[in-house]
Design a protein around this motif. Structure first.
Motif, PDB file in Angstrom:
ATOM      1  N   VAL B 225      -6.013   4.724  -1.529  1.00 43.52           N
ATOM      2  CA  VAL B 225      -5.331   3.424  -1.482  1.00 43.52           C
ATOM      3  C   VAL B 225      -5.639   2.641  -0.202  1.00 43.52           C
ATOM      4  O   VAL B 225      -5.083   1.576   0.029  1.00 43.52           O
ATOM      5  CB  VAL B 225      -3.795   3.571  -1.633  1.00 43.52           C
ATOM      6  N   MET B 226      -6.567   3.177   0.613  1.00 44.63           N
ATOM      7  CA  MET B 226      -6.864   2.489   1.878  1.00 44.63           C
ATOM      8  C   MET B 226      -7.334   1.048   1.647  1.00 44.63           C
ATOM      9  O   MET B 226      -7.080   0.165   2.458  1.00 44.63           O
ATOM     10  CB  MET B 226      -7.900   3.267   2.691  1.00 44.63           C
ATOM     11  N   SER B 228      -6.552  -0.995  -1.057  1.00 49.49           N
ATOM     12  CA  SER B 228      -5.551  -1.943  -1.566  1.00 49.49           C
ATOM     13  C   SER B 228      -4.578  -2.337  -0.461  1.00 49.49           C
ATOM     14  O   SER B 228      -4.009  -3.434  -0.506  1.00 49.49           O
ATOM     15  CB  SER B 228      -4.820  -1.376  -2.777  1.00 49.49           C
ATOM     16  N   ASN B 229      -4.382  -1.468   0.540  1.00 52.59           N
ATOM     17  CA  ASN B 229      -3.526  -1.860   1.666  1.00 52.59           C
ATOM     18  C   ASN B 229      -4.162  -2.976   2.471  1.00 52.59           C
ATOM     19  O   ASN B 229      -3.507  -3.909   2.907  1.00 52.59           O
ATOM     20  CB  ASN B 229      -3.281  -0.665   2.598  1.00 52.59           C
TER      21      ASN B 229
END
Lengths: 243, 295
Positions: B225-226, B228-229
């Protein structure tokens, strides 16, 4: 000979239909042009003149019929390949790229690689023909005047070696003195052996330089006038053009 | 100790450095988005997922195949670039005649699928990636200790951005790109293979994202998820800079990184939202963005 039925036709368009989405714009156009000729497409706005030029280059939604350029069928080809066969296009809106300088615009179109392509004009020759452009070479396209843009749009397609020029309304909205200059340029190009299809609203500009006129109405060719018959058919022509 | 507005100089420089590093990532990512939007008219929501993919490919390469950092810095963007070109040819290409919204929806869906796949195989917890040996340690600049790797991130991002800018503004290929952004049909009528230009542009844009991903691997933990953050902030950066503006996205990216850093020093509570506050103000005052042209 000049009606183009001969085998020496450089471009022959037969039964050309063109569509934008659902609307059927061209309804079976037939014409042809021999090497070195200059023909005009005349007609009122919306008659299908611009669409005819765009169809030759594959810039319409859908087209059918036959377009033969130097003996090759091009109706199914993608646009960029057609251009490479030696067609130079000067669009009605001139199409000068605003974010490119004048010289970048001039150098943009790749040289054509067709076997029959002529040698394109050199930058020096082009700047000789259009001295204004040499002075404005570093200016961004969006800062050029209407006349300069039109000169640039013409100059840009002479560099590539294209021998068939499609010129759409090149005199539109220009001062009379610039129209005169353009007239000389066109005559000059014809002398150099270029083949030219001219879409024109300004009949007085087109009449003295053309070999033949095609009159379009509602997506069809309704009249063909050879240069030598121009005087005798003038009345009928005026009816069609509404001038 | 010296202080500036009541904050120790050391702390201020420290946060500015962090800001500059974040800004470097914003710049590289928003640059890719800007190029893609310019030519394809597609808001590439898959950008964050492809950035993550770049980081993961570096980690997979190191863990399973012993491919070192430097090689990964070349290979990961290459693989992601080719993957992107396939996506463009097989899917995006079908959407160009439709509204922006469809491209956004498709790439958003692709982002979810790519993230989902990595989450399925590698879980949600982060994977560590060690800093390459040559860039371990730090330089003492007198007023601050600069970890070598962070210096490298800033320098290499700047170089990549400037080279990209140079190619677009000063070369023939760049002239094609600019002309294609303005009027692709006319450019094609001049004989330029515009469909190929579009595919290559998308490939390059997402390769930039993957490059940023590899740069990020040793700094942030590598996890699905790096991207989408990060990408939400990057979209805000693009809106502030102006959609499709090349130089604008570079300058805005770095600038907003610094603004975040300064905010973290003086009013830490606002550091996470300051970019969005600026975005709201810019949208009110200059809807086309700071460097954008009204269409």
């Amino acid at each position: 000979m000049p009606d183009g039925t001969a085998a020496d036709a450089m471009l022959r368009v037969s039964d050309l239909h063109a569509y934008y989405g659902e609307s059927h714009i061209l309804h079976g156009i037939d014409f042809s042009i021999a090497k070195g000729e200059l023909v005009t497409l005349l007609g009122r706005n919306g008659a299908g003149r611009t669409t005819t030029l765009k169809s030759i280059l594959g810039l319409v939604g859908k087209r059918s019929g036959s377009i033969v350029l130097n003996g090759r069928e091009i109706i199914a080809m993608p646009t960029h390949k057609i251009a490479h066969l030696g067609i130079g296009y000067c669009p009605e809106e001139r199409g000068i790229f605003a974010s490119l300088t004048a010289e970048e615009n001039l150098m943009l179109p790749p040289e054509v690689d067709a076997a029959g392509a002529g040698r394109g004009m050199s930058i020096d020759e082009i700047y000789q023909m259009f001295p204004n452009l040499a002075e404005r070479r570093r200016s961004p396209g969006m800062r050029l005047s209407g006349g300069e843009q039109q000169m640039l749009a013409m100059a840009r397609i002479l560099r590539t070696g294209a021998q068939l020029l499609l010129l759409d309304e090149i005199t539109e909205g220009l001062a009379p003195v610039i129209v005169q200059t353009l007239g000389k340029v066109i005559t000059n190009l014809k002398g150099k052996g270029y083949t030219i299809i001219l879409v024109e609203q300004n009949f007085r500009f087109a009449a003295p330089i053309a070999d033949r006129h095609y009159v379009l109405e509602n997506g069809k060719i309704v009249m063909v006038v050879e240069a030598q018959d121009l005087n005798s058919k003038m009345n009928k022509l005026h009816d069609y053009l509404g001038v | 100790m010296t202080e500036i507005f009541g904050v120790p100089v050391q702390a201020l420089f420290g946060q500015l450095l962090v800001g500059l590093i974040n800004g470097s990532f914003y710049a590289v990512l928003s640059l890719g988005l800007a190029i893609i939007f310019g030519l394809l008219n597609i808001i590439n929501f898959a950008h964050g997922a492809l950035y993550m993919m770049g980081a993961f490919l570096a980690w997979i390469g190191l863990t399973y195949f012993g491919i070192n950092y430097w090689l990964a810095l070349v290979l990961a963007p290459l693989v992601v670039g080719i993957f992107g070109m396939l996506l463009e040819r097989l899917m995006l290409k079908r959407l160009y005649h439709l509204d922006h919204l469809y491209g956004l929806l498709l790439t958003f869906g692709l982002a979810l699928i790519i993230e989902g796949l990595f989450r399925y195989f590698y879980g949600i917890s982060g994977q560590p990636y060690t800093v390459p040996e040559a860039l371990g340690g730090a330089w003492n600049l007198g007023f601050i200790f600069l970890p070598k790797y962070r210096g490298w991130v800033i320098a290499s991002s700047l170089v990549v951005c400037l080279v990209t800018w140079f190619v677009i503004e000063r070369t023939k290929l760049g002239a094609y790109l600019r002309a294609g952004t303005e009027n692709p049909k006319l450019l094609q009528a001049f004989g330029v293979n515009v469909p190929l230009l579009i595919t290559l542009t998308y490939g390059y844009g997402v390769a930039l994202a993957a490059f940023a991903g590899v740069l990020a691997a040793p700094i942030f933990s590598v996890n699905p998820v790096m991207g989408s953050n990060l990408i939400i902030v990057v979209f805000a950066v693009v809106v502030i800079g102006g959609m499709g503006s090349i130089l604008g996205s570079i300058v805005t990216g770095l600038g907003l990184g610094l603004v975040e850093g300064i905010t973290r020093v003086y009013y830490p509570e606002a550091s996470a939202v300051v970019v969005f506050v600026i975005m709201a103000i810019v949208l009110l005052v200059r809807p086309a963005g700071l460097f954008g042209r009204e269409k």
